[in-house]
Design a protein around this motif. Structure first.
Motif: not given
Length: 50
Positions: A2, A5, A7, A10-12, A14-17, A49
Protein backbone atom coordinates in the motif's frame (compact mmCIF):
# COMPACT_ATOMS: atom_id res chain seq x y z
CA UNK A 1 2.55 -2.70 -0.90
CA UNK A 2 0.00 0.00 0.00
CA UNK A 3 2.72 2.43 0.95
CA UNK A 4 4.80 1.70 -2.16
CA UNK A 5 1.78 2.80 -4.22
CA UNK A 6 1.38 5.94 -2.09
CA UNK A 7 -2.12 4.97 -0.91
CA UNK A 8 -3.36 6.27 2.41
CA UNK A 9 -4.96 4.00 4.99
CA UNK A 10 -8.20 5.88 4.44
CA UNK A 11 -8.16 5.40 0.67
CA UNK A 12 -7.41 1.68 0.98
CA UNK A 13 -10.10 1.24 3.63
CA UNK A 14 -12.73 3.08 1.57
CA UNK A 15 -11.92 0.95 -1.47
CA UNK A 16 -12.28 -2.25 0.56
CA UNK A 17 -15.30 -1.07 2.55
CA UNK A 18 -13.65 -1.44 5.97
CA UNK A 19 -12.49 0.89 8.74
CA UNK A 20 -8.93 2.30 8.45
CA UNK A 21 -8.12 0.65 11.78
CA UNK A 22 -8.77 -2.73 10.13
CA UNK A 23 -6.11 -2.05 7.48
CA UNK A 24 -3.69 -0.81 10.15
CA UNK A 25 -4.22 -3.90 12.29
CA UNK A 26 -3.65 -6.20 9.33
CA UNK A 27 -0.50 -4.38 8.26
CA UNK A 28 0.96 -4.50 11.76
CA UNK A 29 0.00 -8.16 12.21
CA UNK A 30 -1.76 -7.51 15.50
CA UNK A 31 -5.17 -8.93 14.58
CA UNK A 32 -6.86 -10.84 17.37
CA UNK A 33 -7.81 -14.44 16.77
CA UNK A 34 -11.39 -13.95 17.99
CA UNK A 35 -14.33 -14.30 15.63
CA UNK A 36 -15.61 -10.94 14.46
CA UNK A 37 -19.32 -10.11 14.15
CA UNK A 38 -21.07 -10.65 10.88
CA UNK A 39 -21.08 -7.67 8.49
CA UNK A 40 -24.81 -7.15 8.96
CA UNK A 41 -24.45 -6.93 12.75
CA UNK A 42 -21.99 -4.05 12.49
CA UNK A 43 -23.48 -2.36 9.45
CA UNK A 44 -20.24 -2.76 7.50
CA UNK A 45 -20.01 -3.94 3.93
CA UNK A 46 -18.94 -7.50 3.09
CA UNK A 47 -15.40 -7.76 1.76
CA UNK A 48 -16.23 -9.86 -1.31
CA UNK A 49 -16.86 -7.99 -4.53
CA UNK A 50 -20.19 -8.18 -6.24
Amino acid sequence: MRQSKNLTLTAAAQHLGVWPATISTLERGTAETTTSPTPTATGSKPLDRQ
